[in-house]
Motif scaffolding. Structure first.
Motif, PDB file in Angstrom:
ATOM      1  N   SER A 192      39.058  47.511  31.336  1.00 17.77           N
ATOM      2  CA  SER A 192      39.427  46.702  32.502  1.00 17.77           C
ATOM      3  C   SER A 192      38.369  46.875  33.582  1.00 17.77           C
ATOM      4  CB  SER A 192      40.797  47.125  33.036  1.00 17.77           C
ATOM      5  OG  SER A 192      40.739  48.442  33.526  1.00 17.77           O
ATOM      6  N   THR A 193      38.386  45.926  34.483  1.00 19.51           N
ATOM      7  CA  THR A 193      37.472  46.020  35.611  1.00 19.51           C
ATOM      8  C   THR A 193      38.272  46.434  36.836  1.00 19.51           C
ATOM      9  OG1 THR A 193      35.756  44.901  36.867  1.00 19.51           O
ATOM     10  CG2 THR A 193      37.679  43.596  36.303  1.00 19.51           C
ATOM     11  N   PHE A 194      37.574  46.834  37.866  1.00 17.21           N
ATOM     12  CA  PHE A 194      38.257  47.236  39.085  1.00 17.21           C
ATOM     13  C   PHE A 194      38.596  45.991  39.892  1.00 17.21           C
ATOM     14  CE2 PHE A 194      35.488  50.776  37.872  1.00 17.21           C
ATOM     15  CZ  PHE A 194      36.441  51.776  37.746  1.00 17.21           C
ATOM     16  N   LEU A 195      39.877  45.867  40.240  1.00 17.95           N
ATOM     17  CA  LEU A 195      40.326  44.721  41.032  1.00 17.95           C
ATOM     18  C   LEU A 195      40.864  45.221  42.361  1.00 17.95           C
ATOM     19  CD1 LEU A 195      42.309  42.749  38.291  1.00 17.95           C
ATOM     20  CD2 LEU A 195      40.011  42.265  39.138  1.00 17.95           C
ATOM     21  N   GLN A 196      40.666  44.420  43.367  1.00 11.45           N
ATOM     22  CA  GLN A 196      41.181  44.788  44.682  1.00 11.45           C
ATOM     23  C   GLN A 196      42.651  44.401  44.726  1.00 11.45           C
ATOM     24  OE1 GLN A 196      38.767  43.419  47.871  1.00 11.45           O
ATOM     25  NE2 GLN A 196      39.981  44.481  49.428  1.00 11.45           N
ATOM     26  N   VAL A 197      43.500  45.374  45.023  1.00 10.14           N
ATOM     27  CA  VAL A 197      44.937  45.108  45.054  1.00 10.14           C
ATOM     28  C   VAL A 197      45.447  44.990  46.482  1.00 10.14           C
ATOM     29  CG1 VAL A 197      45.456  46.154  42.812  1.00 10.14           C
ATOM     30  CG2 VAL A 197      45.406  47.594  44.841  1.00 10.14           C
ATOM     31  N   SER A 198      44.644  45.404  47.429  1.00 11.61           N
ATOM     32  CA  SER A 198      45.032  45.298  48.832  1.00 11.61           C
ATOM     33  C   SER A 198      43.785  44.998  49.652  1.00 11.61           C
ATOM     34  CB  SER A 198      45.670  46.611  49.291  1.00 11.61           C
ATOM     35  OG  SER A 198      45.825  46.623  50.693  1.00 11.61           O
ATOM     36  N   GLU A 199      43.954  44.143  50.640  1.00 10.62           N
ATOM     37  CA  GLU A 199      42.807  43.821  51.493  1.00 10.62           C
ATOM     38  C   GLU A 199      42.374  45.022  52.314  1.00 10.62           C
ATOM     39  OE1 GLU A 199      43.217  40.274  53.833  1.00 10.62           O
ATOM     40  OE2 GLU A 199      44.063  39.180  52.129  1.00 10.62           O
ATOM     41  N   GLU A 200      43.274  45.956  52.501  1.00 13.94           N
ATOM     42  CA  GLU A 200      42.966  47.131  53.310  1.00 13.94           C
ATOM     43  C   GLU A 200      42.199  48.197  52.514  1.00 13.94           C
ATOM     44  OE1 GLU A 200      46.950  47.991  54.297  1.00 13.94           O
ATOM     45  OE2 GLU A 200      47.132  46.096  55.367  1.00 13.94           O
ATOM     46  N   ILE A 201      42.229  48.075  51.188  1.00 14.47           N
ATOM     47  CA  ILE A 201      41.538  49.063  50.350  1.00 14.47           C
ATOM     48  C   ILE A 201      40.413  48.352  49.611  1.00 14.47           C
ATOM     49  CG2 ILE A 201      41.769  50.759  48.487  1.00 14.47           C
ATOM     50  CD1 ILE A 201      44.776  50.830  49.158  1.00 14.47           C
ATOM     51  N   PRO A 202      39.189  48.628  49.981  1.00 16.41           N
ATOM     52  CA  PRO A 202      38.065  47.936  49.339  1.00 16.41           C
ATOM     53  C   PRO A 202      37.752  48.540  47.952  1.00 16.41           C
ATOM     54  CG  PRO A 202      37.263  49.466  50.980  1.00 16.41           C
ATOM     55  CD  PRO A 202      38.774  49.507  51.056  1.00 16.41           C
ATOM     56  N   ILE A 203      37.113  47.729  47.125  1.00 10.05           N
ATOM     57  CA  ILE A 203      36.635  48.213  45.829  1.00 10.05           C
ATOM     58  C   ILE A 203      35.334  48.952  46.093  1.00 10.05           C
ATOM     59  CG2 ILE A 203      35.759  47.546  43.564  1.00 10.05           C
ATOM     60  CD1 ILE A 203      37.522  45.087  43.707  1.00 10.05           C
ATOM     61  N   THR A 204      35.276  50.187  45.609  1.00  8.96           N
ATOM     62  CA  THR A 204      34.083  50.986  45.871  1.00  8.96           C
ATOM     63  C   THR A 204      33.265  51.235  44.612  1.00  8.96           C
ATOM     64  OG1 THR A 204      35.348  53.008  45.548  1.00  8.96           O
ATOM     65  CG2 THR A 204      35.170  52.183  47.818  1.00  8.96           C
ATOM     66  N   LYS A 205      33.764  50.726  43.502  1.00  8.78           N
ATOM     67  CA  LYS A 205      33.085  50.987  42.236  1.00  8.78           C
ATOM     68  C   LYS A 205      33.077  49.707  41.405  1.00  8.78           C
ATOM     69  CE  LYS A 205      33.014  54.783  39.013  1.00  8.78           C
ATOM     70  NZ  LYS A 205      33.689  55.937  38.458  1.00  8.78           N
ATOM     71  N   GLN A 206      32.027  49.505  40.631  1.00  6.34           N
ATOM     72  CA  GLN A 206      31.905  48.348  39.740  1.00  6.34           C
ATOM     73  C   GLN A 206      31.546  48.819  38.346  1.00  6.34           C
ATOM     74  OE1 GLN A 206      32.279  45.013  40.147  1.00  6.34           O
ATOM     75  NE2 GLN A 206      32.986  45.250  42.254  1.00  6.34           N
ATOM     76  N   ARG A 207      32.020  48.091  37.351  1.00 12.19           N
ATOM     77  CA  ARG A 207      31.616  48.372  35.968  1.00 12.19           C
ATOM     78  C   ARG A 207      30.631  47.300  35.529  1.00 12.19           C
ATOM     79  NH1 ARG A 207      37.177  50.146  33.043  1.00 12.19           N
ATOM     80  NH2 ARG A 207      36.991  52.333  33.571  1.00 12.19           N
ATOM     81  N   ASN A 208      29.764  47.688  34.600  1.00 11.71           N
ATOM     82  CA  ASN A 208      28.854  46.698  34.018  1.00 11.71           C
ATOM     83  C   ASN A 208      29.685  45.665  33.258  1.00 11.71           C
ATOM     84  OD1 ASN A 208      26.578  47.998  34.941  1.00 11.71           O
ATOM     85  ND2 ASN A 208      26.333  49.221  33.075  1.00 11.71           N
ATOM     86  N   PRO A 209      29.289  44.410  33.282  1.00 13.89           N
ATOM     87  CA  PRO A 209      30.066  43.351  32.595  1.00 13.89           C
ATOM     88  C   PRO A 209      30.265  43.614  31.095  1.00 13.89           C
ATOM     89  CG  PRO A 209      28.427  42.386  34.051  1.00 13.89           C
ATOM     90  CD  PRO A 209      28.176  43.868  34.046  1.00 13.89           C
ATOM     91  N   ASP A 210      29.346  44.324  30.464  1.00 15.88           N
ATOM     92  CA  ASP A 210      29.517  44.600  29.028  1.00 15.88           C
ATOM     93  C   ASP A 210      30.512  45.747  28.787  1.00 15.88           C
ATOM     94  OD1 ASP A 210      27.702  46.440  30.152  1.00 15.88           O
ATOM     95  OD2 ASP A 210      26.818  46.859  28.181  1.00 15.88           O
ATOM     96  N   LYS A 211      30.974  46.409  29.845  1.00 15.64           N
ATOM     97  CA  LYS A 211      31.909  47.530  29.721  1.00 15.64           C
ATOM     98  C   LYS A 211      33.365  47.098  29.891  1.00 15.64           C
ATOM     99  CE  LYS A 211      28.904  50.908  29.370  1.00 15.64           C
ATOM    100  NZ  LYS A 211      28.735  51.636  28.157  1.00 15.64           N
ATOM    101  N   PHE A 212      33.615  45.850  30.263  1.00 11.35           N
ATOM    102  CA  PHE A 212      34.997  45.379  30.380  1.00 11.35           C
ATOM    103  C   PHE A 212      35.122  43.982  29.794  1.00 11.35           C
ATOM    104  CE2 PHE A 212      32.978  44.122  34.357  1.00 11.35           C
ATOM    105  CZ  PHE A 212      33.423  42.824  34.551  1.00 11.35           C
ATOM    106  N   ASP A 213      36.363  43.672  29.381  1.00  9.22           N
ATOM    107  CA  ASP A 213      36.631  42.363  28.772  1.00  9.22           C
ATOM    108  C   ASP A 213      36.863  41.322  29.854  1.00  9.22           C
ATOM    109  OD1 ASP A 213      36.453  43.413  26.221  1.00  9.22           O
ATOM    110  OD2 ASP A 213      38.610  43.761  26.026  1.00  9.22           O
ATOM    111  N   PRO A 214      36.490  40.060  29.564  1.00  7.53           N
ATOM    112  CA  PRO A 214      36.788  38.979  30.517  1.00  7.53           C
ATOM    113  C   PRO A 214      38.303  38.896  30.739  1.00  7.53           C
ATOM    114  CG  PRO A 214      35.364  38.211  28.733  1.00  7.53           C
ATOM    115  CD  PRO A 214      35.789  39.596  28.388  1.00  7.53           C
TER     116      PRO A 214
END
Length: 152
Positions: free
Chosen positions: A36-58
């Protein structure tokens, strides 16, 4: 006794199915956490990490796989439920106690019979040994008499 074996077979099947559902759960958790990729679940909590596109499924593949994992879990849970329902109702404690008492009585009788058989075998062994000694002693005496007669 045969009925007890079929209960044991069902219990073994149940253990196997529980093991399989645990494997499915473990695999599901591993898939969900690694693909899975990291998704923002709240506007108050920013996403601070990203995964490479080849590491998660669309998202559409991930959702389809999630549905398949859920279907697998539901199917296995239903199989387990069927196995549980096929098990006999637990025997009341009074009945268990009575059955254990009967088995203990049978075991006591069998143990007494065994002890008697062992004692009889010991007596027969002693009688046979005594008979063999007597025969050998008689044979020795006869051989000794024969050798004395020949020497005369």
């Amino acid at each position: 006794m045969l009925q007890d074996l079929s209960h044991m077979d069902r219990i073994t099947q149940l253990q196997d199915e529980i093991q399989r559902i645990l494997v499915i759960m473990s695999s599901s958790i591993a898939y969900l956490t690694t693909r899975s990729t990291f998704l923002q679940v709240s506007e108050e909590i920013p996403i601070t990490k990203q995964r490479n596109p080849d590491k998660f499924d669309p998202p559409e593949v991930f959702e389809a796989n999630k549905r398949e994992l859920v279907d697998d879990l539901i199917m296995k849970a239903k199989q387990i439920e069927v196995l549980i329902q096929s098990l006999p109702a637990p025997e009341p404690e009074e009945q268990q106690a009575k059955r254990l008492q009967e088995l203990e009585s049978e075991m006591t009788v069998a143990n007494q019979e065994y002890t008697q058989a062992v004692e009889r075998a010991k007596k027969l062994h002693n009688q046979f040994s005594e008979l063999l000694r007597t025969m050998l002693d008689s044979a020795d005496i006869e051989a000794s008499l024969l050798s004395k007669q020949r020497s005369i």
